[in-house]
Scaffold this active site. Structure first.
Site, PDB file in Angstrom:
ATOM      1  N   GLY A 105     -16.273 -11.506 -14.946  1.00  0.00           N
ATOM      2  CA  GLY A 105     -16.152 -10.652 -16.126  1.00  0.00           C
ATOM      3  C   GLY A 105     -16.960 -11.144 -17.314  1.00  0.00           C
ATOM      4  O   GLY A 105     -17.385 -10.344 -18.140  1.00  0.00           O
ATOM      5  N   ASP A 106     -17.177 -12.442 -17.446  1.00  0.00           N
ATOM      6  CA  ASP A 106     -17.978 -12.996 -18.551  1.00  0.00           C
ATOM      7  C   ASP A 106     -18.567 -14.307 -18.065  1.00  0.00           C
ATOM      8  O   ASP A 106     -18.201 -15.387 -18.517  1.00  0.00           O
ATOM      9  CB  ASP A 106     -17.117 -13.207 -19.793  1.00  0.00           C
ATOM     10  CG  ASP A 106     -17.939 -13.634 -21.011  1.00  0.00           C
ATOM     11  OD1 ASP A 106     -19.177 -13.458 -20.992  1.00  0.00           O
ATOM     12  OD2 ASP A 106     -17.335 -14.153 -21.973  1.00  0.00           O
ATOM     13  N   LEU A 107     -19.473 -14.196 -17.122  1.00  0.00           N
ATOM     14  CA  LEU A 107     -19.998 -15.355 -16.416  1.00  0.00           C
ATOM     15  C   LEU A 107     -21.051 -16.072 -17.259  1.00  0.00           C
ATOM     16  O   LEU A 107     -22.228 -15.747 -17.235  1.00  0.00           O
ATOM     17  CB  LEU A 107     -20.582 -14.913 -15.075  1.00  0.00           C
ATOM     18  CG  LEU A 107     -20.841 -15.988 -14.055  1.00  0.00           C
ATOM     19  CD1 LEU A 107     -19.610 -16.822 -13.788  1.00  0.00           C
ATOM     20  CD2 LEU A 107     -21.335 -15.359 -12.776  1.00  0.00           C
ATOM     21  N   ASN A 111     -17.743 -20.578 -20.317  1.00  0.00           N
ATOM     22  CA  ASN A 111     -16.428 -20.350 -19.732  1.00  0.00           C
ATOM     23  C   ASN A 111     -16.100 -21.330 -18.605  1.00  0.00           C
ATOM     24  O   ASN A 111     -15.228 -21.072 -17.789  1.00  0.00           O
ATOM     25  CB  ASN A 111     -16.313 -18.904 -19.237  1.00  0.00           C
ATOM     26  CG  ASN A 111     -16.093 -17.959 -20.393  1.00  0.00           C
ATOM     27  OD1 ASN A 111     -15.344 -18.254 -21.320  1.00  0.00           O
ATOM     28  ND2 ASN A 111     -16.757 -16.830 -20.359  1.00  0.00           N
TER      29      ASN A 111
END
Length: 131
Positions: A105-107, A111
């Site tokens: 989703g937010d690579l 993260n």
């Protein structure tokens, strides 16, 4: 914490905050079931957009993978085997998620947390990160 977006209508922003927060909590649990090291969720409030994890970061001698790699580059030491190993660990986590039908989703390297122990992922998959 998800900050309100002034450019969105307040009711839409509240709905998106709720759904995305719920999705991230589900994504963390799902990633853990797939064998991806993620911090456990200690508390969450979808209405306020808050998710509380145990402390991972500078106090434990850690940082994001991005900060780690930028620091090594800035110091001119190169990434070395430890840096390459951290990136390989990140790739293995991504493979586990994808093989389990999960999309991060937010690579970004922001993260993934580098600590004294193994690399940890913070999944950001809306709606449980399903593909």
């Amino acid at each position: 914490h998800r900050f309100p977006k002034a450019y969105r209508h307040p009711s839409l922003d509240a709905l998106l905050t709720k759904k995305r927060t719920q999705g991230e909590v589900k994504g963390c649990a799902r990633a853990r079931r797939l064998g991806v090291l993620t911090p456990p969720v200690l508390y969450s409030s979808s209405s306020s957009g808050v998710i509380v994890f145990p402390l991972i970061g500078p106090v434990q001698g850690g940082c994001t993978l991005r900060e780690y790699l930028e620091g090594a580059f800035r110091e001119g030491t190169g990434y070395g085997e430890e840096g390459k190993g951290a990136v390989r660990d990140m790739c293995r986590m991504i493979i586990k998620m994808h093989e389990g039908g999960m999309c991060h989703g937010d690579l970004t390297t922001s993260n993934f947390m580098v600590t004294d122990g193994p690399l940890a992922a913070v999944p950001a998959g809306g709606e449980g990160g399903k593909r």
